[in-house]
Design an enzyme around this catalytic site. Structure first.
Site, short mmCIF file in Angstrom:
data_model
loop_
_atom_site.label_atom_id
_atom_site.label_comp_id
_atom_site.label_asym_id
_atom_site.label_seq_id
_atom_site.Cartn_x
_atom_site.Cartn_y
_atom_site.Cartn_z
N LYS A 156 5.28 -57.94 60.69
CA LYS A 156 5.66 -58.17 59.29
C LYS A 156 6.90 -57.21 59.23
O LYS A 156 7.16 -56.26 59.93
CB LYS A 156 4.49 -58.04 58.11
CG LYS A 156 4.14 -56.52 58.21
CD LYS A 156 5.16 -55.49 57.34
CE LYS A 156 4.67 -53.99 57.54
NZ LYS A 156 5.60 -53.01 56.93
N ASP A 189 -2.70 -52.89 54.63
CA ASP A 189 -1.72 -54.12 55.24
C ASP A 189 -2.71 -55.18 55.70
O ASP A 189 -2.03 -56.15 55.87
CB ASP A 189 -0.95 -53.49 56.26
CG ASP A 189 0.52 -52.76 55.67
OD1 ASP A 189 0.71 -52.83 54.44
OD2 ASP A 189 1.24 -52.21 56.33
#
Length: 292
Positions: A20, A145
């Site tokens: 990401k 996350d």
């Protein structure tokens, strides 16, 4: 969701865990428990690790193609498997092989992605059909996350990162990732940011509008990471990479997470490829990817 891509063949699960980037990252304050409240616009990119997970007898085991990564309960993939079995009360074990492509300690959520992939793969491998909320809860226990890595795509992350709001996807863009050969302590950056004077903060609404309008130049204008200036002081090479990317034609550049990876967004593939080739002569970890 990541679980949609898990492939089951008999007693084996195959899963990808994607990197990401942060299109925006704001740190809003520190909680009494030491965690920080954040607001971020997150984006999955096409760089991925491959996980092969086999049912077995005995203990959970983890192996990777990188000799320096832990292969015991210090590895977040191991922790994810244990959390899954503890939660579901399944008496079983797995062998996990991870082929790492995402650089380690890079600000790209490589470890969190591995944990997310293990949770989603085991859910399918054992047919437990856990809800999204259950997977997110397990993920949050492993790292802030991890829930985002389970969901993927383009999203606003708030709270400590576990409150997720999907938004219109970023149009397919040519994104160049460059990680210099340095390591950054995320904890140290968070410690420093508590007392740092932040000169510019992200405008989440403006970024979301830019994405919704498919306006790549407006996306570039609204790239903002409050950690960047702190990490740049420790690692001036980050500023140099950003400058070179812009000279090579990137419409916008930013550091991802706490660093040190820098990404550049290009509106032209040939410019992105030439920049990739140029950086590849200088650095090992250089990747030309797309938003997915």
């Amino acid at each position: 969701m990541l679980s949609d891509e898990v492939v089951i063949t008999g007693k084996r699960a195959l899963a990808r865990s994607y990197a990401k980037i942060n299109l925006t990252l704001d740190v809003l304050g520190r909680r009494d428990n030491g965690y920080h409240d954040v607001e971020m616009v997150m984006q999955t990119v096409s760089l991925f690790d491959l996980l092969i997970i086999d049912k077995c007898y005995g203990e959970i085991s983890v192996k990777t193609n990188l000799h320096y990564l832990p292969d015991n309960d210090k590895n977040i993939a191991y922790k994810a498997a244990k959390a899954f079995f503890d939660y579901t009360h399944i008496r079983s074990s797995v062998k996990i092989m991870i082929h790492k492509n995402i650089p380690v300690a890079a600000g790209l959520a490589g470890g969190s992605g591995n944990a997310a992939a293990v949770l989603c793969a085991l859910d399918k491998l054992y047919g437990t059909t856990l809800s999204r909320e259950e997977l997110f809860k397990l993920g949050t226990s492993l790292g802030a996350d991890v829930p985002y890595c389970i969901m993927g795509g383009t999203a606003i992350a708030s709270g400590i990162g576990e409150i997720l709001t999907p938004i219109k996807p970023l149009r397919r863009s040519h994104i160049l990732l460059v990680k210099p050969p340095i390591n950054i302590s995320t904890a140290a950056i968070y410690e420093e940011i508590d007392s740092a004077k932040i000169l510019r903060r992200p405008d989440t609404a403006a970024m979301c509008k830019a994405i919704a309008d498919n306006d790549i130049n407006a996306v570039a204008d609204n790239l903002c990471n409050v950690m960047e200036s702190i990490t740049e002081k420790r690692c001036p090479v980050i500023s140099g990479i950003k400058k070179k990317m812009r000279m090579n034609g990137a419409v916008g550049t930013l550091m991802s997470g706490s660093g040190p990876t820098v990404f550049g967004i290009f509106d032209d593939y040939n410019k992105a490829k030439r920049s990739h080739d140029s950086f590849s002569r200088q650095y090992k970890d250089v990747f030309l990817v797309e938003a997915i």
